[in-house]
Design a protein around this motif. Structure first.
Motif, PDB file in Angstrom:
ATOM      1  N   ARG A  26     -39.176  53.852  -2.524  1.00 43.22           N
ATOM      2  CA  ARG A  26     -38.230  53.579  -3.603  1.00 43.22           C
ATOM      3  C   ARG A  26     -37.654  52.180  -3.394  1.00 43.22           C
ATOM      4  O   ARG A  26     -36.857  51.956  -2.488  1.00 43.22           O
ATOM      5  CB  ARG A  26     -37.117  54.626  -3.599  1.00 43.22           C
ATOM      6  N   VAL A  28     -35.599  48.713  -4.662  1.00 43.85           N
ATOM      7  CA  VAL A  28     -34.454  48.372  -5.506  1.00 43.85           C
ATOM      8  C   VAL A  28     -34.127  46.893  -5.340  1.00 43.85           C
ATOM      9  O   VAL A  28     -34.376  46.295  -4.287  1.00 43.85           O
ATOM     10  CB  VAL A  28     -33.221  49.244  -5.155  1.00 43.85           C
ATOM     11  N   TYR A  63     -40.115  50.890  -8.559  1.00 43.36           N
ATOM     12  CA  TYR A  63     -39.081  49.854  -8.531  1.00 43.36           C
ATOM     13  C   TYR A  63     -37.988  50.175  -9.527  1.00 43.36           C
ATOM     14  O   TYR A  63     -38.246  50.592 -10.656  1.00 43.36           O
ATOM     15  CB  TYR A  63     -39.712  48.495  -8.844  1.00 43.36           C
ATOM     16  N   GLU A  64     -36.746  49.950  -9.101  1.00 46.49           N
ATOM     17  CA  GLU A  64     -35.584  50.170  -9.960  1.00 46.49           C
ATOM     18  C   GLU A  64     -34.618  49.011  -9.794  1.00 46.49           C
ATOM     19  O   GLU A  64     -34.446  48.486  -8.690  1.00 46.49           O
ATOM     20  CB  GLU A  64     -34.897  51.482  -9.572  1.00 46.49           C
ATOM     21  N   GLU A  65     -33.984  48.615 -10.886  1.00 50.18           N
ATOM     22  CA  GLU A  65     -32.944  47.600 -10.802  1.00 50.18           C
ATOM     23  C   GLU A  65     -31.575  48.262 -10.800  1.00 50.18           C
ATOM     24  O   GLU A  65     -31.352  49.265 -11.478  1.00 50.18           O
ATOM     25  CB  GLU A  65     -33.042  46.620 -11.973  1.00 50.18           C
ATOM     26  N   ALA A  66     -30.657  47.698 -10.017  1.00 49.92           N
ATOM     27  CA  ALA A  66     -29.291  48.201  -9.942  1.00 49.92           C
ATOM     28  C   ALA A  66     -28.383  47.030  -9.603  1.00 49.92           C
ATOM     29  O   ALA A  66     -28.834  46.041  -9.009  1.00 49.92           O
ATOM     30  CB  ALA A  66     -29.181  49.292  -8.869  1.00 49.92           C
ATOM     31  N   ALA A  71     -27.114  48.639  -5.170  1.00 47.86           N
ATOM     32  CA  ALA A  71     -28.418  48.570  -4.502  1.00 47.86           C
ATOM     33  C   ALA A  71     -28.251  48.566  -2.987  1.00 47.86           C
ATOM     34  O   ALA A  71     -28.938  49.303  -2.265  1.00 47.86           O
ATOM     35  CB  ALA A  71     -29.174  47.324  -4.958  1.00 47.86           C
ATOM     36  N   TYR A  80     -32.309  54.598  -1.562  1.00 46.60           N
ATOM     37  CA  TYR A  80     -33.444  53.692  -1.758  1.00 46.60           C
ATOM     38  C   TYR A  80     -34.023  53.377  -0.387  1.00 46.60           C
ATOM     39  O   TYR A  80     -33.310  53.364   0.621  1.00 46.60           O
ATOM     40  CB  TYR A  80     -33.004  52.388  -2.433  1.00 46.60           C
TER      41      TYR A  80
END
Length: 245
Positions: A26, A28, A63-66, A71, A80
């Motif tokens: 995961r 981020v 992938y994730e944006e925060a 993050a 993450y």
């Protein structure tokens, strides 16, 4: 044959357990174009490099944006696995395992156009207010200097608008990030500021693998080997060119 079958079964169980333990990593990062942005090809330059290297190292990822603070907290707590756009500092090394650098960032000061400010050494900054993005690390010397008058803000956009409006004297950012974002600011903001010479310094960009992940050291080592292989076979340079670097 029976002992051989037992050994093969045992190996199969071990491989399955390893795959299950590693799973899909995961990833981020905060939105930090041109390095990280889900609206850009490959998610931006840094995202492209990291996901490509991890895939070559044998890891599937998502992938994730925060926002930056969320993050970093997510990596700290293990929600993450990897923060993909981390500059080194000692506090972060307590919650994650840093890789070797995979990109370099040149850190620049910005001032209002026409201001007479001159920069030669860090002590020259002491009389001035400087907008800084909250929870970012710029350099160990800058971050640890308590004589600096730092004004925390939420983003570079907020910082540069405050600078243009005369609410702070200076701001600071990676040069490529600043140039990319300035093109998206109103003309009156963009035309009101300019870079200060010389650069404040350079930073190196790393992945930060959560210490909560049981294979954090192995992930870092495989990632580093993959980056070395990408540089050797030219694929690293091709990604740089594809993203305009």
């Amino acid at each position: 044959m029976r002992p051989l079958l037992c050994v093969l079964c045992l190996l199969g169980v071990m491989l399955a357990a390893t795959a299950s333990a590693e799973g899909r990593l995961r990833l981020v990062a905060d939105n930090w174009p041109p390095f990280n942005d889900t609206g850009m090809p490959g998610g931006g330059l840094a995202t492209s490099i990291v996901t490509t290297a991890l895939a070559r190292a044998g890891y599937a990822s998502e992938y994730e944006e925060a926002p930056w603070a969320r993050a970093l907290m997510g990596v700290t707590e293990g929600r993450y696995d990897i923060l993909i756009n981390a500059w080194y500092n000692d506090a972060r090394a307590q919650v994650g395992d840093f890789s070797k650098a995979y990109l370099n960032n040149r850190i620049r000061l910005l001032k209002r156009k026409g201001d007479s400010f001159r920069f030669k050494r860090q002590a020259d900054l002491y009389p001035y207010s400087i907008a800084v993005v909250r929870d970012y690390a710029y350099s160990p010397e800058f971050d640890g200097d308590n004589h600096l008058n730092k004004v925390p803000v939420s983003s570079f956009s907020s910082a540069v608008r405050m600078l243009a409006a005369g609410r702070v004297d200076l701001t600071i950012e990676d040069e490529f990030v600043a140039r990319y974002n300035l093109q998206r600011e109103p003309e009156q903001v963009r035309d009101a500021v300019e870079f200060v010479d010389p650069p404040l310094g350079e930073n190196t960009l790393h992945i930060l693998v959560s210490l909560k992940h049981p294979a954090h050291r192995q992930i870092v080592e495989r990632f580093e080997r993959a980056i070395e292989a990408m540089k050797a076979d030219g694929s690293y340079e091709r990604l740089m060119r594809q993203h305009g670097f």
